[in-house]
Write a protein that holds these residues in place. Structure first.
Motif, PDB file in Angstrom:
ATOM      1  N   ASN A   1      -4.468  11.198  -5.554  1.00 41.72           N
ATOM      2  CA  ASN A   1      -3.252  10.617  -6.123  1.00 41.72           C
ATOM      3  C   ASN A   1      -3.496   9.445  -7.068  1.00 41.72           C
ATOM      4  O   ASN A   1      -2.649   8.562  -7.188  1.00 41.72           O
ATOM      5  CB  ASN A   1      -2.288  10.186  -5.010  1.00 41.72           C
ATOM      6  CG  ASN A   1      -0.845  10.097  -5.511  1.00 41.72           C
ATOM      7  OD1 ASN A   1      -0.469  10.842  -6.432  1.00 41.72           O
ATOM      8  ND2 ASN A   1      -0.060   9.209  -4.945  1.00 41.72           N
ATOM      9  N   GLY A   2      -4.626   9.441  -7.775  1.00 41.64           N
ATOM     10  CA  GLY A   2      -4.856   8.378  -8.752  1.00 41.64           C
ATOM     11  C   GLY A   2      -3.829   8.407  -9.863  1.00 41.64           C
ATOM     12  O   GLY A   2      -3.282   7.367 -10.258  1.00 41.64           O
ATOM     13  N   ALA A   3      -3.522   9.611 -10.363  1.00 39.72           N
ATOM     14  CA  ALA A   3      -2.522   9.726 -11.423  1.00 39.72           C
ATOM     15  C   ALA A   3      -1.142   9.322 -10.926  1.00 39.72           C
ATOM     16  O   ALA A   3      -0.357   8.708 -11.664  1.00 39.72           O
ATOM     17  CB  ALA A   3      -2.496  11.152 -11.970  1.00 39.72           C
ATOM     18  N   GLY A   4      -0.842   9.633  -9.663  1.00 42.89           N
ATOM     19  CA  GLY A   4       0.448   9.243  -9.094  1.00 42.89           C
ATOM     20  C   GLY A   4       0.575   7.736  -8.965  1.00 42.89           C
ATOM     21  O   GLY A   4       1.632   7.159  -9.268  1.00 42.89           O
ATOM     22  N   ARG A   5      -0.489   7.080  -8.532  1.00 44.46           N
ATOM     23  CA  ARG A   5      -0.459   5.613  -8.437  1.00 44.46           C
ATOM     24  C   ARG A   5      -0.288   4.983  -9.813  1.00 44.46           C
ATOM     25  O   ARG A   5       0.445   3.996  -9.986  1.00 44.46           O
ATOM     26  CB  ARG A   5      -1.734   5.094  -7.777  1.00 44.46           C
ATOM     27  CG  ARG A   5      -1.831   5.394  -6.281  1.00 44.46           C
ATOM     28  CD  ARG A   5      -3.018   4.693  -5.642  1.00 44.46           C
ATOM     29  NE  ARG A   5      -4.279   5.203  -6.140  1.00 44.46           N
ATOM     30  CZ  ARG A   5      -5.333   4.449  -6.436  1.00 44.46           C
ATOM     31  NH1 ARG A   5      -5.257   3.134  -6.319  1.00 44.46           N
ATOM     32  NH2 ARG A   5      -6.453   4.988  -6.853  1.00 44.46           N
ATOM     33  N   ALA A   6      -0.979   5.555 -10.811  1.00 42.75           N
ATOM     34  CA  ALA A   6      -0.852   5.028 -12.173  1.00 42.75           C
ATOM     35  C   ALA A   6       0.567   5.205 -12.696  1.00 42.75           C
ATOM     36  O   ALA A   6       1.140   4.287 -13.298  1.00 42.75           O
ATOM     37  CB  ALA A   6      -1.853   5.726 -13.093  1.00 42.75           C
ATOM     38  N   ALA A   7       1.150   6.391 -12.477  1.00 43.90           N
ATOM     39  CA  ALA A   7       2.502   6.657 -12.974  1.00 43.90           C
ATOM     40  C   ALA A   7       3.527   5.738 -12.312  1.00 43.90           C
ATOM     41  O   ALA A   7       4.433   5.211 -12.977  1.00 43.90           O
ATOM     42  CB  ALA A   7       2.864   8.121 -12.729  1.00 43.90           C
ATOM     43  N   ALA A   8       3.390   5.543 -11.004  1.00 42.94           N
ATOM     44  CA  ALA A   8       4.322   4.657 -10.308  1.00 42.94           C
ATOM     45  C   ALA A   8       4.203   3.225 -10.815  1.00 42.94           C
ATOM     46  O   ALA A   8       5.207   2.512 -10.965  1.00 42.94           O
ATOM     47  CB  ALA A   8       4.052   4.713  -8.802  1.00 42.94           C
ATOM     48  N   THR A   9       2.988   2.800 -11.105  1.00 45.56           N
ATOM     49  CA  THR A   9       2.783   1.440 -11.619  1.00 45.56           C
ATOM     50  C   THR A   9       3.381   1.297 -13.012  1.00 45.56           C
ATOM     51  O   THR A   9       4.026   0.285 -13.325  1.00 45.56           O
ATOM     52  CB  THR A   9       1.282   1.106 -11.641  1.00 45.56           C
ATOM     53  OG1 THR A   9       0.753   1.234 -10.316  1.00 45.56           O
ATOM     54  CG2 THR A   9       1.062  -0.316 -12.141  1.00 45.56           C
ATOM     55  N   ARG A  10       3.175   2.295 -13.856  1.00 47.18           N
ATOM     56  CA  ARG A  10       3.760   2.232 -15.198  1.00 47.18           C
ATOM     57  C   ARG A  10       5.280   2.114 -15.126  1.00 47.18           C
ATOM     58  O   ARG A  10       5.893   1.299 -15.829  1.00 47.18           O
ATOM     59  CB  ARG A  10       3.373   3.479 -16.012  1.00 47.18           C
ATOM     60  CG  ARG A  10       1.903   3.553 -16.408  1.00 47.18           C
ATOM     61  CD  ARG A  10       1.662   4.627 -17.479  1.00 47.18           C
ATOM     62  NE  ARG A  10       2.035   5.955 -17.037  1.00 47.18           N
ATOM     63  CZ  ARG A  10       1.214   6.831 -16.458  1.00 47.18           C
ATOM     64  NH1 ARG A  10      -0.052   6.480 -16.213  1.00 47.18           N
ATOM     65  NH2 ARG A  10       1.629   8.040 -16.106  1.00 47.18           N
ATOM     66  N   ALA A  11       5.905   2.920 -14.271  1.00 49.48           N
ATOM     67  CA  ALA A  11       7.365   2.904 -14.159  1.00 49.48           C
ATOM     68  C   ALA A  11       7.857   1.556 -13.644  1.00 49.48           C
ATOM     69  O   ALA A  11       8.831   0.987 -14.175  1.00 49.48           O
ATOM     70  CB  ALA A  11       7.827   4.030 -13.244  1.00 49.48           C
ATOM     71  N   ALA A  12       7.185   1.019 -12.637  1.00 52.03           N
ATOM     72  CA  ALA A  12       7.621  -0.261 -12.063  1.00 52.03           C
ATOM     73  C   ALA A  12       7.386  -1.410 -13.042  1.00 52.03           C
ATOM     74  O   ALA A  12       8.209  -2.324 -13.163  1.00 52.03           O
ATOM     75  CB  ALA A  12       6.882  -0.512 -10.748  1.00 52.03           C
ATOM     76  N   ALA A  13       6.270  -1.376 -13.758  1.00 54.18           N
ATOM     77  CA  ALA A  13       5.987  -2.432 -14.733  1.00 54.18           C
ATOM     78  C   ALA A  13       6.995  -2.397 -15.880  1.00 54.18           C
ATOM     79  O   ALA A  13       7.449  -3.447 -16.357  1.00 54.18           O
ATOM     80  CB  ALA A  13       4.563  -2.276 -15.270  1.00 54.18           C
ATOM     81  N   TRP A  14       7.351  -1.195 -16.327  1.00 54.02           N
ATOM     82  CA  TRP A  14       8.330  -1.053 -17.402  1.00 54.02           C
ATOM     83  C   TRP A  14       9.686  -1.624 -16.981  1.00 54.02           C
ATOM     84  O   TRP A  14      10.334  -2.355 -17.737  1.00 54.02           O
ATOM     85  CB  TRP A  14       8.449   0.414 -17.782  1.00 54.02           C
ATOM     86  CG  TRP A  14       9.370   0.699 -18.935  1.00 54.02           C
ATOM     87  CD1 TRP A  14      10.593   1.292 -18.880  1.00 54.02           C
ATOM     88  CD2 TRP A  14       9.129   0.410 -20.315  1.00 54.02           C
ATOM     89  NE1 TRP A  14      11.142   1.398 -20.138  1.00 54.02           N
ATOM     90  CE2 TRP A  14      10.263   0.864 -21.041  1.00 54.02           C
ATOM     91  CE3 TRP A  14       8.080  -0.182 -21.012  1.00 54.02           C
ATOM     92  CZ2 TRP A  14      10.369   0.735 -22.424  1.00 54.02           C
ATOM     93  CZ3 TRP A  14       8.187  -0.313 -22.388  1.00 54.02           C
ATOM     94  CH2 TRP A  14       9.325   0.146 -23.085  1.00 54.02           C
ATOM     95  N   ALA A  15      10.105  -1.319 -15.768  1.00 58.53           N
ATOM     96  CA  ALA A  15      11.389  -1.819 -15.273  1.00 58.53           C
ATOM     97  C   ALA A  15      11.363  -3.339 -15.130  1.00 58.53           C
ATOM     98  O   ALA A  15      12.370  -4.022 -15.361  1.00 58.53           O
ATOM     99  CB  ALA A  15      11.708  -1.170 -13.930  1.00 58.53           C
TER     100      ALA A  15
END
Length: 533
Positions: free
Chosen positions: A331-345
């Motif tokens: 789930n490396g890609a999943g962790r990255a995607a979740a971080t991108r979404a949270a950082a953007w918000a």
């Protein structure tokens, strides 16, 4: 007869320097005699600070240093700000200055351009500062000022030639001294590979040392299944990659990702406060199982780490990749995607809008080098922006933070890569520091798009002052009429508003090819108060 000044220029060329930025003067006549015969390209700046910023932008894009040539006294003191900016961001440049005649140095006799101790002054920001007191000193002084560019974390160096020494006959220079570049220790690479392969939730922190190692960085990240957090100077190394996190490690969401890792691999980053503690909280994200790769031995002792590899980032990553065993972490890609979404918000609507405009600019001019100053869209991009060219996003809004950087640094970038589109992104306030340098771009016929974000003052500073309960004093300097300024430079000018459609149409209409152009983004008064970060 070859003079010391002329031999200096020859020595620069032999040591791989191809370009000199500068302004000639009576103290550098002999050096310029050598430049004219050396084959080096000379670019005339309008101010010595601009020459240093040009050399900075050149080195970041070319991957090799340029020289700057200035007179003693005000020539050197004007260049010091650019040297300090380069020191903060580990950018190599060799500053060549004249000096007064040897007999009068440091005696306070009132000579033209006199300084009490020019070498000591330069040494405050230079990695090495040398003075050539006799012809036989020139070769060793060149070697000592060139060596720091490859033996550790690079930065500016300085060499001064007194007026009387510059005109002395000079014997042929010896061949350049060999420089030992640190290589990765094989046993430590094996240990690091085993340790990294055992990680269940690894994270990579990529710094400016990865700019020229993007392929190796991606290969290691994919083998580990590790999200890659890119500092400002590493943007573009993981463009559109599922494991990429093109967001500041000062954001809470990115800090949470780092602190949730069981192993952190930090590559070519000094872990500096302007990247990792942008909001000056006094804290850094906790990094468990830290493994560091860096060219600079001094950097490697500044943060406790489980393993350190004192070597070039690209060479070490390439050595690590075939030794990494086992499946990638889950789930490396999943962790990255979740971080991108949270950082953007986390950024808020005004900063997100500015970052969106950067995306519009990137898509309108693919593969561009975007050189920024301290202005609202640059602040937004430093927080979150995914550039499409490794090393193609850099600015002065980190590290030393010198205003006026973008215009001359963009000129240096365009000299380094004439085939690359170059965009200078500056505010109306910062532009007024170095606006005359646009004429250097005109003289050199450089196809740079100078994009001026005109919010009629220092909006970011005004916001900070109001936030501290202080009147926003001195934050509203009247900007020039940029359309008239462009006309005086003899370059095209267009006006746009801060929305994607207007920006896209204006960029398409200008598309500089045969020389520079200026695009002004006029910020409505109602939007200026929203620009605080």
């Amino acid at each position: 007869m070859t003079t010391v000044g002329a031999a200096l220029a020859e020595g620069l060329a032999v040591r791989g320097i191809q370009v000199a930025f500068g302004i000639p003067g009576v103290h550098t006549v002999e050096i310029y005699r050598g430049l004219a015969a050396s084959g080096l390209r000379h670019v005339t700046a309008r101010h010595e600070q601009g020459a240093a910023f040009m050399a900075d932008g050149y080195a970041r894009v070319a991957g090799r240093p340029a020289a700057i040539c200035v007179i003693t006294g005000p020539g050197l003191t004007n260049a010091l700000t650019g040297m300090a900016q380069a020191r903060a961001d580990s950018v190599p440049m060799l500053v060549v200055s004249g000096a007064g005649a040897t007999a009068g140095l440091g005696r306070g006799l009132g000579y033209l351009h006199e300084l009490p101790n020019q070498r000591a002054l330069a040494a405050q920001v230079a990695l090495a500062s040398e003075q050539v007191d006799a012809p036989e000193d020139l070769g060793p002084a060149l070697d000592r000022t060139i060596a720091p560019f490859s033996t550790g974390r690079p930065g500016p160096t300085h060499i001064a030639v007194p007026l009387d020494v510059a005109s002395m006959p000079c014997p042929p220079l010896p061949l350049p001294a060999a420089v030992a570049v640190p290589e990765p220790d094989a046993a430590t690479v094996v240990r690091a590979a085993r340790y990294l392969s055992s990680a269940r939730a690894p994270v990579i922190l990529a710094g400016g040392g990865c700019r020229r190692a993007a392929a190796a960085l991606r290969a290691v990240a994919e083998a580990l299944g590790a999200p890659v957090v890119q500092t400002v100077n590493a943007r573009g190394t993981m463009h559109a990659h599922p494991l990429g996190v093109p967001a500041s490690p000062s954001l809470g969401a990115v800090r949470a990702l780092i602190e949730g890792a069981d192993v952190v691999l930090a590559v070519g980053t000094e872990l500096g406060r302007t990247d990792f503690d942008m909001y000056a909280t006094g804290t850094m994200p906790r990094m468990r199982g830290l493994v560091r790769i860096d060219r600079c031995a001094d950097q490697l002792v500044r943060h406790p780490a489980k393993l350190v590899l004192h070597a070039d980032a690209g060479a070490t990553l390439a050595a690590l990749r075939p030794l990494l065993t086992g499946p990638p972490a889950a789930n490396g890609a999943g962790r990255a995607a979740a971080t991108r979404a949270a950082a953007w918000a986390e950024m808020g609507p005004a900063l997100r809008a500015a970052s969106d405009l950067l995306g519009t600019l990137r898509d309108a001019v693919p593969g561009a080098v975007i050189v920024g100053d301290s202005t609202h869209p640059v602040y937004a991009g430093n927080l979150f922006y995914d550039h499409d060219r490794p090393g193609g996003w850099f600015n002065a809004a980190t590290g030393f933070g010198a205003l006026g950087y973008a215009i001359p640094a963009a000129i240096g970038a365009a000299v380094a890569d004439p085939d690359a589109p170059v965009i200078c992104l500056t505010g109306d306030g910062g532009a007024q520091f170095t606006l005359p340098e646009v004429m250097t771009a005109v003289d050199e016929r450089l196809p740079i798009l100078f994009l001026v974000w005109n919010n009629r003052g220092y909006a970011e500073i005004a916001s900070a002052m109001r936030g501290a309960g202080t009147p926003a004093l001195g934050c509203d300097p009247t900007p020039p009429d940029f359309a008239h300024a462009a006309r005086s430079f003899g370059i095209p000018h267009a006006l746009a508003t801060p929305d994607s459609t207007s920006l896209r149409h204006a960029v398409a209409a200008l598309s500089p090819r045969d020389g520079p152009a200026m695009l002004e983004i006029a910020i409505p008064a109602a939007h200026r108060s929203d620009e605080g970060s």
